[in-house]
Design a protein around this motif. Structure first.
Motif, PDB file in Angstrom:
ATOM      1  N   ASP A 187      50.441  -2.917 -16.164  1.00 56.24           N
ATOM      2  CA  ASP A 187      50.150  -1.482 -16.111  1.00 56.24           C
ATOM      3  C   ASP A 187      49.968  -1.118 -14.649  1.00 56.24           C
ATOM      4  O   ASP A 187      48.987  -1.516 -14.002  1.00 56.24           O
ATOM      5  CB  ASP A 187      48.902  -1.129 -16.913  1.00 56.24           C
ATOM      6  CG  ASP A 187      48.738   0.381 -17.038  1.00 56.24           C
ATOM      7  OD1 ASP A 187      49.756   1.059 -17.292  1.00 56.24           O
ATOM      8  OD2 ASP A 187      47.617   0.889 -16.874  1.00 56.24           O
ATOM      9  N   LEU A 188      50.905  -0.363 -14.116  1.00 59.12           N
ATOM     10  CA  LEU A 188      50.965  -0.049 -12.695  1.00 59.12           C
ATOM     11  C   LEU A 188      50.251   1.262 -12.399  1.00 59.12           C
ATOM     12  O   LEU A 188      50.576   2.294 -12.978  1.00 59.12           O
ATOM     13  CB  LEU A 188      52.432   0.033 -12.254  1.00 59.12           C
ATOM     14  CG  LEU A 188      53.304  -1.169 -12.648  1.00 59.12           C
ATOM     15  CD1 LEU A 188      54.771  -0.890 -12.348  1.00 59.12           C
ATOM     16  CD2 LEU A 188      52.839  -2.423 -11.931  1.00 59.12           C
ATOM     17  N   GLY A 189      49.278   1.217 -11.498  1.00 62.81           N
ATOM     18  CA  GLY A 189      48.461   2.391 -11.225  1.00 62.81           C
ATOM     19  C   GLY A 189      47.427   2.571 -12.312  1.00 62.81           C
ATOM     20  O   GLY A 189      47.235   3.663 -12.845  1.00 62.81           O
ATOM     21  N   PHE A 209      46.531  -5.647 -14.703  1.00 63.59           N
ATOM     22  CA  PHE A 209      46.113  -4.305 -14.321  1.00 63.59           C
ATOM     23  C   PHE A 209      46.287  -4.162 -12.806  1.00 63.59           C
ATOM     24  O   PHE A 209      45.636  -4.865 -12.030  1.00 63.59           O
ATOM     25  CB  PHE A 209      44.653  -4.060 -14.710  1.00 63.59           C
ATOM     26  CG  PHE A 209      44.424  -4.058 -16.194  1.00 63.59           C
ATOM     27  CD1 PHE A 209      44.672  -2.916 -16.942  1.00 63.59           C
ATOM     28  CD2 PHE A 209      43.978  -5.201 -16.852  1.00 63.59           C
ATOM     29  CE1 PHE A 209      44.462  -2.903 -18.319  1.00 63.59           C
ATOM     30  CE2 PHE A 209      43.773  -5.204 -18.220  1.00 63.59           C
ATOM     31  CZ  PHE A 209      44.020  -4.058 -18.960  1.00 63.59           C
ATOM     32  N   ASN A 210      47.169  -3.253 -12.401  1.00 63.19           N
ATOM     33  CA  ASN A 210      47.504  -3.104 -10.985  1.00 63.19           C
ATOM     34  C   ASN A 210      47.071  -1.763 -10.419  1.00 63.19           C
ATOM     35  O   ASN A 210      47.220  -0.724 -11.056  1.00 63.19           O
ATOM     36  CB  ASN A 210      49.010  -3.269 -10.778  1.00 63.19           C
ATOM     37  CG  ASN A 210      49.496  -2.590  -9.504  1.00 63.19           C
ATOM     38  OD1 ASN A 210      50.084  -1.511  -9.547  1.00 63.19           O
ATOM     39  ND2 ASN A 210      49.202  -3.182  -8.353  1.00 63.19           N
ATOM     40  N   ASP A 211      46.541  -1.796  -9.208  1.00 61.91           N
ATOM     41  CA  ASP A 211      46.287  -0.584  -8.434  1.00 61.91           C
ATOM     42  C   ASP A 211      46.040  -1.001  -6.986  1.00 61.91           C
ATOM     43  O   ASP A 211      46.038  -2.193  -6.670  1.00 61.91           O
ATOM     44  CB  ASP A 211      45.097   0.198  -8.984  1.00 61.91           C
ATOM     45  CG  ASP A 211      45.288   1.712  -8.823  1.00 61.91           C
ATOM     46  OD1 ASP A 211      45.586   2.142  -7.693  1.00 61.91           O
ATOM     47  OD2 ASP A 211      45.149   2.452  -9.812  1.00 61.91           O
ATOM     48  N   HIS A 212      45.820  -0.017  -6.111  1.00 63.22           N
ATOM     49  CA  HIS A 212      45.549  -0.313  -4.707  1.00 63.22           C
ATOM     50  C   HIS A 212      44.324  -1.223  -4.560  1.00 63.22           C
ATOM     51  O   HIS A 212      43.443  -1.252  -5.430  1.00 63.22           O
ATOM     52  CB  HIS A 212      45.311   0.981  -3.930  1.00 63.22           C
ATOM     53  CG  HIS A 212      46.554   1.767  -3.662  1.00 63.22           C
ATOM     54  ND1 HIS A 212      47.501   1.374  -2.744  1.00 63.22           N
ATOM     55  CD2 HIS A 212      47.015   2.927  -4.199  1.00 63.22           C
ATOM     56  CE1 HIS A 212      48.487   2.250  -2.716  1.00 63.22           C
ATOM     57  NE2 HIS A 212      48.223   3.203  -3.592  1.00 63.22           N
ATOM     58  N   THR A 213      44.260  -1.939  -3.452  1.00 61.35           N
ATOM     59  CA  THR A 213      43.154  -2.864  -3.221  1.00 61.35           C
ATOM     60  C   THR A 213      41.802  -2.155  -3.202  1.00 61.35           C
ATOM     61  O   THR A 213      40.775  -2.767  -3.506  1.00 61.35           O
ATOM     62  CB  THR A 213      43.348  -3.614  -1.891  1.00 61.35           C
ATOM     63  OG1 THR A 213      43.509  -2.654  -0.835  1.00 61.35           O
ATOM     64  CG2 THR A 213      44.589  -4.488  -1.926  1.00 61.35           C
ATOM     65  N   VAL A 257      45.664  -7.150 -10.429  1.00 62.02           N
ATOM     66  CA  VAL A 257      46.654  -7.415  -9.378  1.00 62.02           C
ATOM     67  C   VAL A 257      46.590  -6.282  -8.358  1.00 62.02           C
ATOM     68  O   VAL A 257      47.093  -5.187  -8.606  1.00 62.02           O
ATOM     69  CB  VAL A 257      48.076  -7.527  -9.964  1.00 62.02           C
ATOM     70  CG1 VAL A 257      49.099  -7.753  -8.854  1.00 62.02           C
ATOM     71  CG2 VAL A 257      48.147  -8.658 -10.978  1.00 62.02           C
ATOM     72  N   PRO A 258      45.962  -6.509  -7.197  1.00 64.59           N
ATOM     73  CA  PRO A 258      45.850  -5.457  -6.183  1.00 64.59           C
ATOM     74  C   PRO A 258      47.127  -5.291  -5.381  1.00 64.59           C
ATOM     75  O   PRO A 258      47.849  -6.254  -5.117  1.00 64.59           O
ATOM     76  CB  PRO A 258      44.708  -5.965  -5.295  1.00 64.59           C
ATOM     77  CG  PRO A 258      44.803  -7.455  -5.401  1.00 64.59           C
ATOM     78  CD  PRO A 258      45.259  -7.742  -6.803  1.00 64.59           C
ATOM     79  N   GLY A 259      47.427  -4.058  -5.002  1.00 67.09           N
ATOM     80  CA  GLY A 259      48.593  -3.792  -4.162  1.00 67.09           C
ATOM     81  C   GLY A 259      49.338  -2.552  -4.607  1.00 67.09           C
ATOM     82  O   GLY A 259      49.199  -2.091  -5.746  1.00 67.09           O
ATOM     83  N   SER A 260      50.152  -2.003  -3.714  1.00 69.43           N
ATOM     84  CA  SER A 260      50.945  -0.819  -4.027  1.00 69.43           C
ATOM     85  C   SER A 260      52.133  -1.187  -4.908  1.00 69.43           C
ATOM     86  O   SER A 260      52.814  -2.184  -4.656  1.00 69.43           O
ATOM     87  CB  SER A 260      51.467  -0.178  -2.738  1.00 69.43           C
ATOM     88  OG  SER A 260      52.429   0.818  -3.031  1.00 69.43           O
ATOM     89  N   PHE A 261      52.406  -0.372  -5.923  1.00 70.55           N
ATOM     90  CA  PHE A 261      53.564  -0.660  -6.775  1.00 70.55           C
ATOM     91  C   PHE A 261      54.882  -0.273  -6.108  1.00 70.55           C
ATOM     92  O   PHE A 261      55.941  -0.403  -6.704  1.00 70.55           O
ATOM     93  CB  PHE A 261      53.434  -0.028  -8.167  1.00 70.55           C
ATOM     94  CG  PHE A 261      53.160   1.456  -8.220  1.00 70.55           C
ATOM     95  CD1 PHE A 261      53.885   2.365  -7.463  1.00 70.55           C
ATOM     96  CD2 PHE A 261      52.179   1.955  -9.078  1.00 70.55           C
ATOM     97  CE1 PHE A 261      53.653   3.730  -7.538  1.00 70.55           C
ATOM     98  CE2 PHE A 261      51.926   3.323  -9.168  1.00 70.55           C
ATOM     99  CZ  PHE A 261      52.673   4.201  -8.397  1.00 70.55           C
ATOM    100  N   ALA A 319      56.936  -3.389 -17.993  1.00 69.91           N
ATOM    101  CA  ALA A 319      56.250  -2.738 -16.877  1.00 69.91           C
ATOM    102  C   ALA A 319      55.982  -1.291 -17.278  1.00 69.91           C
ATOM    103  O   ALA A 319      56.915  -0.556 -17.618  1.00 69.91           O
ATOM    104  CB  ALA A 319      57.102  -2.798 -15.614  1.00 69.91           C
ATOM    105  N   HIS A 320      54.734  -0.890 -17.248  1.00 73.31           N
ATOM    106  CA  HIS A 320      54.340   0.437 -17.707  1.00 73.31           C
ATOM    107  C   HIS A 320      53.605   1.176 -16.597  1.00 73.31           C
ATOM    108  O   HIS A 320      52.866   0.584 -15.813  1.00 73.31           O
ATOM    109  CB  HIS A 320      53.417   0.306 -18.928  1.00 73.31           C
ATOM    110  CG  HIS A 320      52.776   1.595 -19.344  1.00 73.31           C
ATOM    111  ND1 HIS A 320      51.515   1.984 -18.905  1.00 73.31           N
ATOM    112  CD2 HIS A 320      53.205   2.600 -20.157  1.00 73.31           C
ATOM    113  CE1 HIS A 320      51.209   3.166 -19.434  1.00 73.31           C
ATOM    114  NE2 HIS A 320      52.209   3.550 -20.187  1.00 73.31           N
TER     115      HIS A 320
END
Length: 279
Positions: free
Chosen positions: A65-67, A105-109, A131-135, A148-149
């Protein structure tokens, strides 16, 4: 093998963390409404498009899940995807072959991952990782993600277009905080930044997603031919209010001129062009 260089200059503007009255967790019902509307569309896409044979060579089914921000919306989205994948297996008589689920679960650091992890549902049916970092860059190994969502995320640009912040540029966005009701040069600067960002986004996902996997995106956009002056009226209203504060001497004009929203409302046709360009 060393990881691919994913360096890209990105600004980080995470949602307000914590669980207080001004937090994203307490002020994201509109975004939840988007997920509600998209729920059945996502289930249908998984039922019709997902190739469940893609997980046969893996011990788990991996969802990104991006962002994601801090919840609770990300948990609603993930649960919907997990249920839809399970139904896909059950519908093909493969109950005993339903895999374990791993959710990233991804988003900025600078995202409030502490609140995210504290809010994880106790009865979840998946293993969770942050998972930290820019998509707009690589986040995962090659061919490692099955779905990828991203919901209400890809309209945020990686940064404000440089030209709109440059006093010597014809695209300098003086007196505005966005491209609505601004000059054609400003609109073109935003379009160019969007095109660059989507190229990076799609290039990264093309490498990370397994063959036969899915990318599920929901985002606020604009119909083809829709005038930019009518896009996201709230932002134009905010800019107008800030200029009123300038006239009253509450805020300096220089400060308003230095502020622009890194948001672009793409049309479906613009996204289609980006996808075709990516191949």
């Amino acid at each position: 093998m060393a990881a691919e260089d994913t360096s890209k200059v990105c600004e980080a503007h995470p949602m307000i963390g914590g669980d207080g009255p001004n937090s994203y967790a307490k002020n994201s019902t509109f975004q939840q409404g988007v997920l509600d509307v998209a729920k059945e569309l996502i289930r249908k896409a998984i039922a019709e498009k997902l190739d469940i044979d893609i997980s046969s060579s893996s011990t788990s089914f991996k969802i990104a899940d991006l962002g994601c921000s801090v919840g609770p919306n990300t948990f609603f989205a993930v649960e919907n995807i997990v249920e839809a994948v399970e139904l896909k297996y059950q519908g093909q008589g493969m109950n005993s072959q339903i895999p374990e689920f791993q959710v990233f679960f991804n988003d900025h650091t600078s995202n409030d991952f502490n609140i995210l992890f504290k809010s994880l549902p106790q009865n979840r049916r998946y293993y969770a990782a942050g998972v930290p970092g820019s998509f707009y860059g690589r986040l995962f190994p090659n061919a490692s993600i099955h779905i990828a969502h991203s919901s209400y995320g890809i309209h945020f640009l990686s940064r404000v277009p440089k030209a709109v912040m440059d006093r010597n540029s014809p695209a300098w966005n003086k007196g505005h905080i966005w491209y609505s009701n601004s000059t054609d040069e400003v609109v073109r600067a935003y379009k160019a930044q969007y095109a660059e960002d989507m190229e990076c986004f799609l290039h990264a996902r093309a490498q990370e997603t397994v063959h036969g996997g899915l990318m599920l995106l929901t985002f606020p956009g604009s119909p083809a031919g829709f005038p930019h002056s009518r896009s996201v009226v709230g932002l134009e209203l905010l800019g107008s209010c800030l200029m009123d504060l300038v006239r009253k001497g509450v805020v300096s004009e220089e400060k308003v001129d230095s502020f622009n929203m890194p948001v672009y409302s793409m049309s479906p046709q613009e996204l289609e062009v980006a996808v075709k360009r990516n191949g």
